[in-house]
Design a protein around this motif. Structure first.
Motif, mmCIF file in Angstrom:
data_model
loop_
_atom_site.group_PDB
_atom_site.id
_atom_site.type_symbol
_atom_site.label_atom_id
_atom_site.label_comp_id
_atom_site.label_asym_id
_atom_site.label_seq_id
_atom_site.Cartn_x
_atom_site.Cartn_y
_atom_site.Cartn_z
ATOM 1 N N ASN A 132 0.824 -1.213 0.000
ATOM 2 C CA ASN A 132 0.000 0.000 0.000
ATOM 3 C C ASN A 132 0.855 1.260 0.000
ATOM 4 O OD1 ASN A 132 -2.570 1.164 -0.067
ATOM 5 N ND2 ASN A 132 -2.637 1.435 2.159
ATOM 6 N N ARG A 133 2.089 1.139 -0.533
ATOM 7 C CA ARG A 133 2.985 2.293 -0.532
ATOM 8 C C ARG A 133 2.520 3.401 -1.480
ATOM 9 N NH1 ARG A 133 8.669 -0.799 -1.127
ATOM 10 N NH2 ARG A 133 7.329 -1.992 -2.561
ATOM 11 N N GLY A 134 1.708 3.045 -2.453
ATOM 12 C CA GLY A 134 1.171 4.067 -3.352
ATOM 13 C C GLY A 134 -0.242 4.474 -3.012
ATOM 14 N N GLY A 135 -0.776 3.954 -1.920
ATOM 15 C CA GLY A 135 -2.156 4.238 -1.554
ATOM 16 C C GLY A 135 -2.295 5.516 -0.750
ATOM 17 N N GLU A 136 -3.522 6.038 -0.718
ATOM 18 C CA GLU A 136 -3.815 7.253 0.035
ATOM 19 C C GLU A 136 -4.723 6.983 1.238
ATOM 20 O OE1 GLU A 136 -5.455 10.015 -2.731
ATOM 21 O OE2 GLU A 136 -3.583 10.264 -3.864
#
Length: 267
Positions: A132-136
């Motif tokens: 989820n490193r690109g999640g907001e």
């Protein structure tokens, strides 16, 4: 007044004469292990239907109990008790002069438990992962069993009549823990649970699943078993009695232990 004082002293002395065990038996019933919140039953969700492994203590018949009471060594082996239950020895007026000894073989007679300890992470069976490193926002991670896993336990040493020993150990461990036990249990592929584990933004989430098991230790007693007839009398004689330490791993059936962590880097 003197009688009253005497009565009070007598009650005081009597209270200290009562064995401590009598209080313990009332206030401390048989303790069961505490299952942590991270260990969850999947009995309903498991896509693989495990057979029930309940091993209730076999009740001896009246004749069998009569014979067992004559033995100087406790006999608890369900297999031997079943064999005695299926036998019949009729008393007859013509048996007054009867003298006979029947050898039944060498048997594991009883098992005495000395330690019963759970290992909630006995065997790793699954990993659910999300990046989820690109999640907001938080990502909700759930347990889904990716492949079918069979977890096997067993005795920690080779002993004669291993099947009988395993049954007696599982009975004792089940009585002490009150959890479903089996020497082999399977978690089916596609088994799911609805518990949610939140993976924050800019993190990786790992949900590890483990099969729990009980580590059972104790002492097994072996002996040669004979049935002796002398006229109308019938009794059991045990010879060459020996004892040895034994241990076993017994998986907890249809239960999964979870461990969840998040990380900034791949593990």
């Amino acid at each position: 007044m003197k009688f009253f004082r005497f009565a009070m002293i007598a009650v005081f002395i009597f209270s200290f004469c009562i064995p401590i065990n009598s209080f313990a038996s009332i206030e401390n019933p048989k303790e069961k292990i505490n299952i942590p919140s991270s260990v969850i039953s999947i009995t309903k969700e498991n896509t693989y239907p495990n057979p029930t492994q309940d091993l209730p203590s076999l009740q001896p018949s009246e004749l069998t109990q009569e014979l067992l009471d004559t033995s100087k060594v406790k006999i608890e082996n369900p297999h031997l008790i079943r064999m005695l239950n299926e036998s019949s020895f009729n008393k007859s007026p013509f048996s007054i002069g009867l003298r006979a000894t029947i050898y039944l073989g060498e048997w594991p007679l009883n098992y005495e438990s000395t330690e019963t300890v759970p290992n909630w992470e006995y065997q790793k069976i699954n990993t659910n992962y999300h990046d989820n490193r690109g999640g907001e926002a938080n990502f909700q991670l759930h347990y889904v069993q990716e492949t079918q896993k069979t977890i096997k336990g067993g005795l920690t040493a080779k002993v004669p009549n291993a099947d009988d020993v395993q049954k007696m150990m599982m009975i004792k461990a089940g009585e002490k823990t009150n959890v479903p036990l089996a020497f082999s249990t399977t978690i089916g592929a596609g088994t799911k649970k609805n518990q949610t584990y939140n993976v924050p933004p800019n993190r990786l989430g790992y949900l590890y699943a483990y099969a729990p098991a009980i580590n059972e230790k104790g002492k097994i007693t072996y002996g040669e078993v004979y049935i002796v007839f002398k006229g109308w009398k019938r009794y059991i004689v045990t010879k060459n009695v020996t004892s040895q330490g034994i241990g076993a791993w017994i998986p907890i059936q249809d239960h999964v232990s979870f461990g969840f962590l998040t990380s900034g880097q791949q593990r």
